[in-house]
Scaffold this motif. Structure first.
Motif, PDB file in Angstrom:
ATOM      1  N   UNK A  45      24.196  43.767  20.965  1.00 32.75           N
ATOM      2  CA  UNK A  45      24.589  43.045  22.166  1.00 32.75           C
ATOM      3  C   UNK A  45      25.202  43.997  23.181  1.00 32.75           C
ATOM      4  N   UNK A  46      24.781  43.872  24.428  1.00 36.75           N
ATOM      5  CA  UNK A  46      25.403  44.611  25.515  1.00 36.75           C
ATOM      6  C   UNK A  46      26.452  43.700  26.143  1.00 36.75           C
ATOM      7  N   UNK A  47      27.712  44.060  25.986  1.00 34.26           N
ATOM      8  CA  UNK A  47      28.826  43.232  26.439  1.00 34.26           C
ATOM      9  C   UNK A  47      29.678  44.036  27.418  1.00 34.26           C
ATOM     10  N   UNK A  48      30.105  43.384  28.486  1.00 36.13           N
ATOM     11  CA  UNK A  48      30.742  44.109  29.577  1.00 36.13           C
ATOM     12  C   UNK A  48      31.976  43.387  30.104  1.00 36.13           C
ATOM     13  N   UNK A  49      32.852  44.152  30.756  1.00 32.97           N
ATOM     14  CA  UNK A  49      33.830  43.602  31.683  1.00 32.97           C
ATOM     15  C   UNK A  49      33.799  44.470  32.934  1.00 32.97           C
ATOM     16  N   UNK A  50      34.468  44.038  33.992  1.00 31.51           N
ATOM     17  CA  UNK A  50      34.241  44.643  35.299  1.00 31.51           C
ATOM     18  C   UNK A  50      35.548  44.851  36.053  1.00 31.51           C
ATOM     19  N   UNK A  51      35.574  45.899  36.869  1.00 35.91           N
ATOM     20  CA  UNK A  51      36.633  46.040  37.869  1.00 35.91           C
ATOM     21  C   UNK A  51      35.994  45.926  39.240  1.00 35.91           C
ATOM     22  N   UNK A  52      36.714  45.307  40.174  1.00 36.54           N
ATOM     23  CA  UNK A  52      36.298  45.291  41.569  1.00 36.54           C
ATOM     24  C   UNK A  52      37.497  45.738  42.408  1.00 36.54           C
ATOM     25  N   UNK A  53      37.232  46.571  43.395  1.00 35.91           N
ATOM     26  CA  UNK A  53      38.270  47.154  44.239  1.00 35.91           C
ATOM     27  C   UNK A  53      37.760  47.140  45.669  1.00 35.91           C
ATOM     28  N   UNK A  54      38.642  46.852  46.644  1.00 33.91           N
ATOM     29  CA  UNK A  54      38.189  46.879  48.026  1.00 33.91           C
ATOM     30  C   UNK A  54      39.029  47.818  48.879  1.00 33.91           C
ATOM     31  N   UNK A  55      38.627  47.970  50.137  1.00 34.02           N
ATOM     32  CA  UNK A  55      39.248  48.942  51.036  1.00 34.02           C
ATOM     33  C   UNK A  55      40.712  48.636  51.329  1.00 34.02           C
ATOM     34  N   UNK A  56      41.118  47.380  51.149  1.00 37.11           N
ATOM     35  CA  UNK A  56      42.512  47.010  51.412  1.00 37.11           C
ATOM     36  C   UNK A  56      43.452  47.480  50.316  1.00 37.11           C
ATOM     37  N   UNK A  57      42.889  47.864  49.171  1.00 37.46           N
ATOM     38  CA  UNK A  57      43.703  48.245  48.019  1.00 37.46           C
ATOM     39  C   UNK A  57      43.807  47.158  46.983  1.00 37.46           C
ATOM     40  N   UNK A  58      43.200  46.008  47.249  1.00 36.37           N
ATOM     41  CA  UNK A  58      43.179  44.930  46.262  1.00 36.37           C
ATOM     42  C   UNK A  58      42.225  45.312  45.137  1.00 36.37           C
ATOM     43  N   UNK A  59      42.584  44.955  43.926  1.00 37.30           N
ATOM     44  CA  UNK A  59      41.766  45.297  42.752  1.00 37.30           C
ATOM     45  C   UNK A  59      41.944  44.215  41.694  1.00 37.30           C
ATOM     46  N   UNK A  60      40.873  43.998  40.929  1.00 42.11           N
ATOM     47  CA  UNK A  60      40.925  43.025  39.840  1.00 42.11           C
ATOM     48  C   UNK A  60      40.076  43.507  38.681  1.00 42.11           C
ATOM     49  N   UNK A  61      40.531  43.192  37.487  1.00 39.48           N
ATOM     50  CA  UNK A  61      39.760  43.379  36.266  1.00 39.48           C
ATOM     51  C   UNK A  61      39.340  41.996  35.793  1.00 39.48           C
ATOM     52  N   UNK A  62      38.048  41.830  35.522  1.00 33.29           N
ATOM     53  CA  UNK A  62      37.487  40.532  35.154  1.00 33.29           C
ATOM     54  C   UNK A  62      36.974  40.584  33.727  1.00 33.29           C
ATOM     55  N   UNK A  63      37.471  39.678  32.890  1.00 29.00           N
ATOM     56  CA  UNK A  63      37.026  39.597  31.500  1.00 29.00           C
ATOM     57  C   UNK A  63      36.611  38.171  31.171  1.00 29.00           C
ATOM     58  N   UNK A  64      35.529  38.041  30.430  1.00 33.68           N
ATOM     59  CA  UNK A  64      35.034  36.757  29.945  1.00 33.68           C
ATOM     60  C   UNK A  64      34.998  36.838  28.425  1.00 33.68           C
ATOM     61  N   UNK A  65      35.939  36.174  27.773  1.00 35.86           N
ATOM     62  CA  UNK A  65      35.977  36.217  26.315  1.00 35.86           C
ATOM     63  C   UNK A  65      36.147  34.804  25.755  1.00 35.86           C
ATOM     64  N   UNK A  66      36.455  34.701  24.489  1.00 34.98           N
ATOM     65  CA  UNK A  66      36.448  33.384  23.851  1.00 34.98           C
ATOM     66  C   UNK A  66      37.491  32.426  24.426  1.00 34.98           C
ATOM     67  N   UNK A  67      38.531  32.984  25.084  1.00 29.06           N
ATOM     68  CA  UNK A  67      39.530  32.126  25.728  1.00 29.06           C
ATOM     69  C   UNK A  67      39.102  31.700  27.117  1.00 29.06           C
ATOM     70  N   UNK A  68      37.997  32.262  27.616  1.00 28.16           N
ATOM     71  CA  UNK A  68      37.518  31.913  28.947  1.00 28.16           C
ATOM     72  C   UNK A  68      37.632  33.060  29.923  1.00 28.16           C
TER      73      UNK A  68
END
Length: 332
Positions: A155-178
């Motif tokens: 299985x290829x399983x992933x999580x992601x970071x997104x960052x923008x020019x303002x300096x805002x950033x988030x890490x996104x995870x989808x796991x068994x808790x949602x």
């Protein structure tokens, strides 16, 4: 034609993949703008290619030529792995995405043609949203499902970071808790599993020792390539960075922070004997100016390629990043 190309590329990815990526991604808000750096650690060459995805293009929403088409809203310049698989990218609005391996990813199997898959989730965010805020607000409405192919060795399983020019950033995870979103300063460093929540708890145990640290301080790293150790390593050294004197100086500084896995480093026995892997490449970028530095160190290739993602927006190109073949792009 695009669907067929993507299908071939993705099948190649799944067939040749034998272990999980073990990478590090970091972001740094500075007086020179937002700077990022990430390592791609892997068992073999992914043969990364720098390429464009232009606004108005129709893309397969699921990858591998499957699912409905969707219309790309923003120009993207991306690192494409194994052909057309979007590994990392920046869009014309300054939103960046990094995809990293994450074993706990838990999403339903694909059962409809309009769902997004783990292979196209990051690409879809870049194609449709201008900021972290926009993307995060849209997440509850996005249907993300797992694409499984018969040729897949794991299985290829992933999580992601997104960052923008303002300096805002988030890490996104989808796991068994949602769905879990970690945002802001706490999300500036990410590695792989266990969960980001666990990494934060581990870091909190060691942070008090960092204030008056010297070269002999045990700042919490085990000194190995485990995700827990790499998370602490990057967090500690990022905390010691001082303001850069220029974008170039900042890119150099941030590129020195992630733990780079040495060539031939032992990793894990997956039932076929001990597997080794190494840092294949490191990509450092300014989201303010678009300046980017790709350092490629794998097999017979040892190369540094510099380019500017904003200068390349809207063009049509595919250029390998293992060797310095980028200069023709700027002569057109």
């Amino acid at each position: 034609m695009l669907k067929n190309t993507l299908k071939i590329a993705l099948l190649s990815t799944l067939t040749s993949a034998t272990i999980a990526h073990a990478c590090t991604s970091i972001a740094w808000n500075t007086d020179q703008g937002v700077l990022t750096s990430r390592t791609n650690d892997w068992v073999e060459a992914t043969n990364p290619v720098l390429g464009n995805i232009n606004k108005g293009t129709l893309r397969s929403i699921q990858g591998a030529g499957q699912g409905d088409d969707y219309l790309v809203k923003y120009d993207i310049v991306a690192v494409l792995a194994y052909g057309e698989l979007v590994h990392d990218g920046v869009n014309s609005q300054g939103l960046q995405m990094n995809a990293l391996y994450y074993t706990p990813m838990t999403i339903p199997e694909k059962n409809s043609n309009n769902s997004i898959t783990q292979f196209t989730f990051g690409e879809y965010l870049l194609a449709n949203y201008a900021t972290v805020e926009e993307a995060i607000n849209a997440l509850p409405q996005l249907k993300v499902q797992k694409l499984t192919l018969a040729v897949m060795p794991m299985d290829i399983k992933l999580h992601w970071s997104i960052t923008d020019k303002s300096g805002d950033r988030a890490v996104i995870e989808l796991d068994k808790e949602g769905l879990h979103v970690y945002r802001g300063e706490i999300a500036m460093v990410m590695t792989n599993d266990p969960s980001f929540k666990t990494h934060l708890k581990n870091r909190q145990k060691y942070e008090p020792s960092w204030q008056n640290a010297d070269r002999n301080t045990d700042f919490g790293s085990k000194g190995n390539a485990s995700a827990e150790s790499r998370f602490i390593h990057a967090s500690y050294y990022k905390s010691k960075l001082t303001e850069p004197t220029s974008v170039q100086n900042g890119l150099m500084k941030i590129a020195s922070v992630p733990f780079r896995v040495p060539v031939d480093a032992p990793y894990k026995d997956f039932g076929n004997g001990m597997t080794v892997y190494a840092t294949e490449w490191t990509l450092s970028q300014s989201l303010e100016t678009g300046d980017s530095v790709m350092e490629y160190n794998f097999e017979n290739n040892w190369n540094t390629v510099k380019f500017n993602v904003y200068d390349l927006m809207g063009k049509e190109f595919r250029q390998p990043l293992m060797v310095n073949a980028i200069s023709p792009l700027f002569s057109n």
